[in-house]
Design an enzyme around this catalytic site. Structure first.
Site, PDB file in Angstrom:
ATOM      1  N   ASN A   9     -63.062  12.732  50.769  1.00 24.65           N
ATOM      2  CA  ASN A   9     -62.663  11.717  51.739  1.00 24.65           C
ATOM      3  C   ASN A   9     -63.493  10.463  51.471  1.00 24.65           C
ATOM      4  O   ASN A   9     -64.669  10.420  51.793  1.00 24.65           O
ATOM      5  CB  ASN A   9     -62.914  12.241  53.167  1.00 24.65           C
ATOM      6  N   TRP A  10     -62.851   9.477  50.873  1.00 25.81           N
ATOM      7  CA  TRP A  10     -63.595   8.260  50.487  1.00 25.81           C
ATOM      8  C   TRP A  10     -63.828   7.334  51.673  1.00 25.81           C
ATOM      9  O   TRP A  10     -64.510   6.318  51.536  1.00 25.81           O
ATOM     10  CB  TRP A  10     -62.830   7.500  49.401  1.00 25.81           C
ATOM     11  N   LYS A  11     -63.230   7.619  52.798  1.00 25.05           N
ATOM     12  CA  LYS A  11     -63.356   6.759  53.991  1.00 25.05           C
ATOM     13  C   LYS A  11     -63.078   5.299  53.610  1.00 25.05           C
ATOM     14  O   LYS A  11     -62.202   5.049  52.791  1.00 25.05           O
ATOM     15  CB  LYS A  11     -64.738   6.932  54.635  1.00 25.05           C
ATOM     16  N   HIS A  92     -59.429  13.395  61.746  1.00 18.17           N
ATOM     17  CA  HIS A  92     -60.833  13.330  61.337  1.00 18.17           C
ATOM     18  C   HIS A  92     -61.645  12.864  62.551  1.00 18.17           C
ATOM     19  O   HIS A  92     -61.169  12.048  63.349  1.00 18.17           O
ATOM     20  CB  HIS A  92     -60.986  12.353  60.171  1.00 18.17           C
ATOM     21  N   GLU A  94     -63.849  10.758  62.927  1.00 18.94           N
ATOM     22  CA  GLU A  94     -63.971   9.300  63.063  1.00 18.94           C
ATOM     23  C   GLU A  94     -62.703   8.706  63.677  1.00 18.94           C
ATOM     24  O   GLU A  94     -62.753   7.726  64.412  1.00 18.94           O
ATOM     25  CB  GLU A  94     -64.290   8.675  61.694  1.00 18.94           C
ATOM     26  N   GLU A 163     -65.015  20.758  60.769  1.00 18.36           N
ATOM     27  CA  GLU A 163     -66.042  19.756  60.513  1.00 18.36           C
ATOM     28  C   GLU A 163     -66.850  19.531  61.791  1.00 18.36           C
ATOM     29  O   GLU A 163     -66.429  18.749  62.664  1.00 18.36           O
ATOM     30  CB  GLU A 163     -65.405  18.431  60.103  1.00 18.36           C
ATOM     31  N   GLY A 169     -71.843  13.160  57.761  1.00 18.77           N
ATOM     32  CA  GLY A 169     -72.594  11.967  57.371  1.00 18.77           C
ATOM     33  C   GLY A 169     -74.024  11.947  57.876  1.00 18.77           C
ATOM     34  O   GLY A 169     -74.687  10.915  57.825  1.00 18.77           O
ATOM     35  N   SER A 208     -71.636  17.055  55.458  1.00 20.93           N
ATOM     36  CA  SER A 208     -72.819  16.959  54.592  1.00 20.93           C
ATOM     37  C   SER A 208     -72.861  18.016  53.481  1.00 20.93           C
ATOM     38  O   SER A 208     -73.929  18.523  53.147  1.00 20.93           O
ATOM     39  CB  SER A 208     -74.095  16.995  55.436  1.00 20.93           C
ATOM     40  N   GLY A 229     -67.375  13.998  52.176  1.00 19.08           N
ATOM     41  CA  GLY A 229     -67.393  12.548  52.325  1.00 19.08           C
ATOM     42  C   GLY A 229     -68.331  11.912  51.313  1.00 19.08           C
ATOM     43  O   GLY A 229     -67.975  11.702  50.150  1.00 19.08           O
ATOM     44  N   GLY A 230     -69.563  11.656  51.722  1.00 18.44           N
ATOM     45  CA  GLY A 230     -70.529  10.916  50.900  1.00 18.44           C
ATOM     46  C   GLY A 230     -70.646  11.426  49.464  1.00 18.44           C
ATOM     47  O   GLY A 230     -70.616  10.632  48.515  1.00 18.44           O
TER      48      GLY A 230
HETATM   49  C1  PEP Z   1     -66.109  13.744  56.016  1.00 22.26           C
HETATM   50  O1  PEP Z   1     -65.961  12.544  55.900  1.00 22.26           O
HETATM   51  O2  PEP Z   1     -65.152  14.439  56.340  1.00 22.26           O
HETATM   52  C2  PEP Z   1     -67.424  14.336  55.753  1.00 22.26           C
HETATM   53  C3  PEP Z   1     -67.567  15.614  55.877  1.00 22.26           C
HETATM   54  O3  PEP Z   1     -68.425  13.464  55.377  1.00 22.26           O
HETATM   55  P1  PEP Z   1     -69.853  13.883  54.762  1.00 22.26           P
HETATM   56  O4  PEP Z   1     -69.593  14.875  53.658  1.00 22.26           O
HETATM   57  O5  PEP Z   1     -70.442  12.613  54.276  1.00 22.26           O
HETATM   58  O6  PEP Z   1     -70.653  14.513  55.870  1.00 22.26           O
END
Ligand code: PEP
Length: 251
Positions: A9-11, A92, A94, A163, A169, A208, A229-230
């Site tokens: 997930n590049w957000k 998600h 967010e 999640e 994040g 994470s 994500g990251g």
């Molecule tokens: C996400 O954006 O769904 C996510 C899990 O981010 P991260 O891996 O950065 O926690």
């Protein structure tokens, strides 16, 4: 065996040039048992169709519940499909916290995704406060019921992503025990809703995930892959995560 996925997930990150470098560097990884999926910002979905992704696929971070019309700023499922997308993230955290999406609205988005042959990945998970109050099971059950109850019996494909909001994040990953406990709980709720649904639905873990914790998480039979994500923005980290997950499936 349930299908296994590793989704990045590049957000609201990456531009076409850096994204092309990332996907084309990873195209050679070619995992045997894992479907890699990229979720770019909507305006450059069409670029991914032109690039060499290897066996990877891509999708939208969000879609509208509406088919078309006067909905400024929205992206339709039909357009995502026309641009080569095969998946969509839905709900998600967010989107839920920053844009007020509710589980009930997500039911309509799942229908829109199915209508245009997108495979939805429905994200669910509790906040830190809900976990500390030991209300996480109740919250997750409610999210599932509100989004899925009106769709029963479910015959189209659906992927879930657990999640925990407190792990997204933040660098705080759920322990393997916490993740497995919730994945099993989700399977039991799905089975209550529809016999066998818990066994056939792929459930991903997100929060994470990194190259250091991927092996432990993805070697669990209840965890069918990850939503990252990251770490999915870093070529070497995402390569390692994909390879570790795929090796777990060989073992
Ligand atoms: C996400 O954006 O769904 C996510 C899990 O981010 P991260 O891996 O950065 O926690």
């Amino acid at each position: 065996m349930r299908k296994k996925y590793m989704a990045g997930n590049w957000k609201m990150n990456l531009l076409p040039s850096t994204a092309q470098d990332l996907v084309e560097s990873l195209a050679v990884v070619a995992p045997k048992h894992t479907q890699v999926i990229y979720f770019p910002q909507a305006p450059f979905l069409g670029c991914l169709q032109q690039w060499n992704l290897g066996k990877a696929q891509f999708g939208a971070q969000n879609i509208s519940s509406q088919s078309s019309g006067a909905f400024t700023g929205e992206t339709s499922a039909e357009l995502v499909r026309a641009l080569g997308g095969q998946f969509t993230l839905l709900g998600h955290s967010e989107r839920r916290t920053l844009f007020g999406e509710t589980s009930a609205q997500l039911q309509d988005k799942i229908v829109a995704a199915w209508k245009h042959q997108l495979l939805p990945i429905l994200c669910i998970g509790e906040t830190l406060e809900e976990r500390e109050d030991e209300r996480h099971f109740e919250v997750i059950k409610n999210q599932l019921m509100e989004s899925l109850h009106g769709l029963l019996p479910i015959s189209a494909d659906l992927i879930l992503a657990y999640e925990p909001v407190w792990a997204i994040g933040t660098g705080k990953t759920a322990s393997v025990e916490q993740a497995v406990e919730v994945h099993r709980f989700i399977r039991s709720v799905l089975n209550e809703m529809q016999v066998g649904l818990g066994e056939t639905t792929s459930i991903l873990y997100g929060g994470s995930v990194n190259a250091g914790n991927a092996k432990e998480l993805f070697s669990q039979s209840d965890i069918d892959g990850g939503l990252v994500g990251g770490a999915s923005l870093k070529i070497e980290d995402f390569r390692t995560i994909i390879q570790l997950q795929d090796e777990c499936l060989h073992a």
